[in-house]
Design an enzyme around this catalytic site. Structure first.
Site, short mmCIF file in Angstrom:
data_model
loop_
_atom_site.label_atom_id
_atom_site.label_comp_id
_atom_site.label_asym_id
_atom_site.label_seq_id
_atom_site.Cartn_x
_atom_site.Cartn_y
_atom_site.Cartn_z
N GLY A 92 -27.94 5.49 35.37
CA GLY A 92 -27.47 4.46 35.71
C GLY A 92 -28.55 4.64 37.41
N LYS A 100 -15.88 11.38 48.03
CA LYS A 100 -17.00 12.41 47.91
C LYS A 100 -16.23 13.48 48.87
CE LYS A 100 -21.16 9.58 46.78
NZ LYS A 100 -22.23 9.15 46.86
N GLY A 143 -24.05 10.75 33.86
CA GLY A 143 -24.73 9.34 34.85
C GLY A 143 -26.41 9.55 34.62
N GLY A 144 -26.22 9.67 33.42
CA GLY A 144 -28.21 10.11 33.48
C GLY A 144 -28.87 8.85 33.63
N GLY A 153 -29.93 7.75 38.52
CA GLY A 153 -29.42 8.54 37.31
C GLY A 153 -30.95 8.95 36.97
N1 LIG Z 1 -28.09 6.36 49.20
C1 LIG Z 1 -28.04 4.76 48.89
O1 LIG Z 1 -29.10 3.76 49.02
C2 LIG Z 1 -27.00 4.73 47.05
C3 LIG Z 1 -27.18 3.49 46.42
C4 LIG Z 1 -26.56 3.38 45.07
C5 LIG Z 1 -25.62 4.69 44.96
N2 LIG Z 1 -26.09 6.17 45.58
C6 LIG Z 1 -25.29 7.18 45.58
O2 LIG Z 1 -25.72 7.18 44.17
C7 LIG Z 1 -24.61 8.04 43.15
C8 LIG Z 1 -24.67 6.86 41.18
O3 LIG Z 1 -24.61 5.83 41.16
P1 LIG Z 1 -25.24 4.83 40.31
O4 LIG Z 1 -25.50 3.05 41.90
O5 LIG Z 1 -26.55 5.17 40.40
O6 LIG Z 1 -24.10 4.72 39.70
P2 LIG Z 1 -23.78 3.50 38.91
O7 LIG Z 1 -25.40 3.26 37.85
O8 LIG Z 1 -22.85 2.40 39.02
O9 LIG Z 1 -23.66 4.24 37.57
C9 LIG Z 1 -23.70 5.70 36.78
C10 LIG Z 1 -22.97 5.90 35.54
O10 LIG Z 1 -22.11 6.79 35.75
C11 LIG Z 1 -21.17 6.73 34.12
N3 LIG Z 1 -19.76 6.15 34.90
C12 LIG Z 1 -18.76 6.83 33.84
N4 LIG Z 1 -17.33 5.99 34.35
C13 LIG Z 1 -18.15 5.47 35.11
C14 LIG Z 1 -16.91 4.47 36.28
N5 LIG Z 1 -15.92 4.26 36.04
N6 LIG Z 1 -17.80 3.76 37.36
C15 LIG Z 1 -19.18 3.84 37.13
N7 LIG Z 1 -19.65 4.41 36.82
C16 LIG Z 1 -19.45 5.32 35.21
C17 LIG Z 1 -21.99 6.09 33.94
O11 LIG Z 1 -23.19 6.64 33.00
P3 LIG Z 1 -22.16 6.61 31.32
O12 LIG Z 1 -22.22 5.76 30.81
O13 LIG Z 1 -23.54 7.54 31.15
O14 LIG Z 1 -21.34 7.74 30.88
C18 LIG Z 1 -22.96 4.84 35.03
O15 LIG Z 1 -23.87 4.69 33.76
C19 LIG Z 1 -22.99 7.99 43.66
O16 LIG Z 1 -22.88 8.77 44.18
C20 LIG Z 1 -24.30 6.68 44.91
O17 LIG Z 1 -22.58 7.03 45.59
C21 LIG Z 1 -26.91 5.42 46.60
#
Ligand SMILES: NC(=O)c1ccc[n+]([C@@H]2O[C@H](COP(=O)([O-])OP(=O)(O)OC[C@H]3O[C@@H](n4cnc5c(N)ncnc54)[C@H](OP(=O)(O)O)[C@@H]3O)[C@@H](O)[C@H]2O)c1
Length: 316
Positions: A15, A136, A12-13, A18
């Site tokens: 995202g 989680k 997920g690097g 990421g």
């Molecule tokens: N604290 C906060 O304010 C906050 C805000 C947003 C997110 N978060 C947390 O941060 C973490 C990452 O979230 P994010 O928003 O950065 O993630 P994201 O951008 O939605 O997804 C990250 C990556 O996960 C992989 N992935 C593979 N299958 C997937 C699927 N079915 N659905 C979603 N992603 C998939 C993809 O990578 P590949 O294509 O490389 O496989 C995607 O680029 C989560 O645990 C989230 O709860 C926290």
């Protein structure tokens, strides 16, 4: 002998968060022996320039489906990774159950960071019932019940300041700033403190944790860039823009009402409403955070820096 992470594998690097994690890992000095990104073909096809730049900075890339055990086991075998950092999105949190089991059985992976980077999901008596925490929590339960060989670290960052300040178009009442209109919506009286992380600091603190394995093993590490009230954030916006903002206050009870309505409608903003309510209720306040424990206290960004970046469209 003490363990030092050297061969890293990131899921997920590319995202939302990421990207910051991968960037910080690639910039870390001294550098890690190897850094590999496990990513999907879709990401390879759509994030061409990002991957090209990172490859030039030393990143190796392996392509597969994170939900396919064969692809994942092969990545562990080929990279001989000793440390795995997962930053998969909310849609893939449950996929990590198999991912972590495979890492546990790999014989090479010693340390695993599951995708958390958010609210403390085991904060108080209400935490087990919060809807956004369920997947989680299930991952943590799986780890407690089944994982034998891995050291685990959860990086708990609270809200990303960079996202928290933005209003959600479909749910402006749940809070945020609109710089063009010089408007802000704050919860209750804006005096409730919140511990924030900037997105850049999620990467910085993850690398700080990697530099301090022994104190990070088996912990939900709580890191925070700064702890401030929404009114202090408002004051910083007004100072840096030289303008007075129109402020609307949403009482906490009203926020709880909106939250219920959004979940009933199945609206995407429901998760954000619950998290904003948890943060407004004090869900990011601890007796002590772990900044100092991992040496992140010297590197954390300030409110001033974070607001300046927000006012410059996310750029430094
Ligand atoms: N604290 C906060 O304010 C906050 C805000 C947003 C997110 N978060 C947390 O941060 C973490 C990452 O979230 P994010 O928003 O950065 O993630 P994201 O951008 O939605 O997804 C990250 C990556 O996960 C992989 N992935 C593979 N299958 C997937 C699927 N079915 N659905 C979603 N992603 C998939 C993809 O990578 P590949 O294509 O490389 O496989 C995607 O680029 C989560 O645990 C989230 O709860 C926290």
């Amino acid at each position: 002998m003490a363990f030092t992470p050297s061969r890293l594998l990131i899921f997920g690097g590319t995202g939302n968060i990421g990207q910051y994690i991968t960037k910080a890992i690639l910039r870390a000095k001294p550098a890690f022996e190897s850094v590999t990104l496990f990513t999907s073909q879709k990401t390879v096809d759509t994030k061409v320039d990002l991957l090209k730049g990172w490859k030039a900075a030393g990143l190796q890339v392996t392509v597969g489906d994170v939900g396919n055990p064969k692809d994942v086991a092969e990545a562990f075998r080929a990279t001989k990774a000793d440390t795995v950092v997962s930053a998969v999105g909310r849609g893939a949190i449950d996929v990590q159950v198999d991912l972590i089991t495979l890492a546990d059985q790999s014989g090479t992976v010693k340390w695993f960071f599951p995708s958390e980077y958010g609210t403390d999901i085991e904060h108080n008596a209400k935490s087990p019932n919060e809807k956004p925490h369920q997947k989680k929590l299930a991952v943590r339960k799986h780890i407690r019940d089944n994982i034998k060989n891995l050291k685990i670290t959860y990086l708990v960052t609270g809200p990303y300041f960079d996202m928290w300040v933005n209003q959600l178009g479909e749910a402006e009442e749940i809070g945020g700033f609109n710089v063009d209109k010089k408007e802000a919506v704050l919860i209750e009286d804006g005096e409730g403190k919140i511990g924030f992380c900037t997105m850049k600091d999620v990467g910085t603190s993850l690398v700080a944790a990697l530099r301090h394995p022994e104190v990070s093993f088996g912990k939900a590490l709580k890191v925070q860039s700064f702890i401030v009230t929404p009114n202090q954030i408002l004051a910083e916006y007004e100072k840096q823009t030289g303008s007075k903002f129109q402020v609307k206050y949403t009482p906490l009870d009203k926020l709880r009402m909106y939250e219920t309505e959004l979940w009933d409608k199945g609206a995407p903003a429901a998760t954000a409403a619950t998290l904003r309510r948890i943060w407004a209720e004090g869900g990011t306040l601890y007796e002590k955070n772990d900044n100092e424990l991992i040496g992140f206290d010297k590197e954390a960004e300030s409110l001033e820096t974070a607001v300046r970046r927000a006012l410059h469209g996310g750029k430094d």
